[in-house]
Design a protein around this motif. Sequence first.
Motif, mmCIF file in Angstrom:
data_model
loop_
_atom_site.group_PDB
_atom_site.id
_atom_site.type_symbol
_atom_site.label_atom_id
_atom_site.label_comp_id
_atom_site.label_asym_id
_atom_site.label_seq_id
_atom_site.Cartn_x
_atom_site.Cartn_y
_atom_site.Cartn_z
ATOM 1 N N ARG A 1 0.843 -1.192 0.000
ATOM 2 C CA ARG A 1 0.000 0.000 0.000
ATOM 3 C C ARG A 1 0.876 1.239 0.000
ATOM 4 N NH1 ARG A 1 -2.296 1.149 5.955
ATOM 5 N NH2 ARG A 1 -0.540 0.313 7.090
ATOM 6 N N GLY A 2 0.298 2.329 -0.484
ATOM 7 C CA GLY A 2 1.008 3.599 -0.551
ATOM 8 C C GLY A 2 0.047 4.695 -0.962
ATOM 9 N N ASN A 3 0.583 5.898 -1.145
ATOM 10 C CA ASN A 3 -0.253 7.037 -1.522
ATOM 11 C C ASN A 3 -0.519 7.090 -3.018
ATOM 12 O OD1 ASN A 3 -0.228 7.818 1.167
ATOM 13 N ND2 ASN A 3 1.556 9.125 0.894
ATOM 14 N N GLN A 4 0.407 6.558 -3.817
ATOM 15 C CA GLN A 4 0.262 6.553 -5.273
ATOM 16 C C GLN A 4 1.015 5.359 -5.831
ATOM 17 O OE1 GLN A 4 0.546 10.263 -7.472
ATOM 18 N NE2 GLN A 4 1.861 9.286 -8.995
ATOM 19 N N ALA A 5 0.528 4.854 -6.968
ATOM 20 C CA ALA A 5 1.213 3.768 -7.663
ATOM 21 C C ALA A 5 1.121 4.033 -9.153
ATOM 22 C CB ALA A 5 0.598 2.426 -7.330
ATOM 23 N N GLU A 6 2.197 3.723 -9.860
ATOM 24 C CA GLU A 6 2.199 3.886 -11.311
ATOM 25 C C GLU A 6 2.689 2.596 -11.950
ATOM 26 O OE1 GLU A 6 3.950 6.684 -14.888
ATOM 27 O OE2 GLU A 6 4.232 7.299 -12.813
ATOM 28 N N TYR A 7 1.872 2.071 -12.856
ATOM 29 C CA TYR A 7 2.228 0.869 -13.607
ATOM 30 C C TYR A 7 2.658 1.299 -14.999
ATOM 31 C CZ TYR A 7 1.826 -3.416 -16.270
ATOM 32 O OH TYR A 7 2.092 -4.471 -17.102
ATOM 33 N N VAL A 8 3.811 0.813 -15.451
ATOM 34 C CA VAL A 8 4.316 1.105 -16.792
ATOM 35 C C VAL A 8 4.303 -0.196 -17.581
ATOM 36 C CG1 VAL A 8 6.257 1.981 -18.144
ATOM 37 C CG2 VAL A 8 5.725 3.000 -15.920
ATOM 38 N N THR A 9 3.528 -0.225 -18.638
ATOM 39 C CA THR A 9 3.352 -1.438 -19.431
ATOM 40 C C THR A 9 4.653 -1.920 -20.050
ATOM 41 O OG1 THR A 9 1.109 -0.717 -19.951
ATOM 42 C CG2 THR A 9 2.027 -2.453 -21.325
ATOM 43 N N ALA A 10 5.461 -0.996 -20.560
ATOM 44 C CA ALA A 10 6.682 -1.371 -21.284
ATOM 45 C C ALA A 10 7.634 -2.230 -20.459
ATOM 46 C CB ALA A 10 7.402 -0.118 -21.781
ATOM 47 N N ASP A 11 7.747 -1.932 -19.151
ATOM 48 C CA ASP A 11 8.665 -2.730 -18.327
ATOM 49 C C ASP A 11 7.946 -3.575 -17.274
ATOM 50 O OD1 ASP A 11 8.001 -0.749 -16.530
ATOM 51 O OD2 ASP A 11 10.000 0.120 -16.454
#
Length: 190
Positions: free
Chosen positions: A117-127
């Motif tokens: 858990r956290g305040n924000q998460a970013e998923y990057v498809t390329a990696d």
Amino acid sequence: MQQRWARHSGFVGGFAVILMAALAGPAAAQLSSNGGPISYSAASLEYADNDRRVVLRGDVDIVQGDSRLRADEVTFILASGPSAPTTTGGASIGTNDIERMIARGKVYYVRPQQVARGNQAEYVTADDTVTFTGDVIVESAENIIRGEVLTLQISTRRTTITPNREAGGRVRGVLRPDSRPQQTPAQPRR
């Protein structure tokens, strides 16, 4: 500046089906290392064609296979460029169109044997990587680790946690060893 939203009354419902197909493609966004179809629910969905963004708001819940992502808001950023034409003359979203997924506000990511858990998460498809920021906590069995930045490499199941170095922070945790006695491996027969 007011954005142009989809003009077709049935577009949002149709977009939901397209979004699920886009997420399930072989090179598309993955929440689970096992892939498969993705289901989602949210209080609202907005699609801005000119910005190539889809925003799910309000108690967002996204599930794929054995993994789940929950957040207050999730934004899908779609690749720029032409999309496949539809029979109605509009554009559809293809399986490789999702570049990034950004979750904000009370972000929880649950996968087998681990919760983050956290305040924000970013998923990057390329990696195929999810990066959590802000008051990150990871729980695995009875073990707990805290830090400022967590990086999960989905396909390899590798996790890296770093502290807030500017604040002189450190990664902190509690590891609970298995209390069962270790078994001696069987000796090979001669």
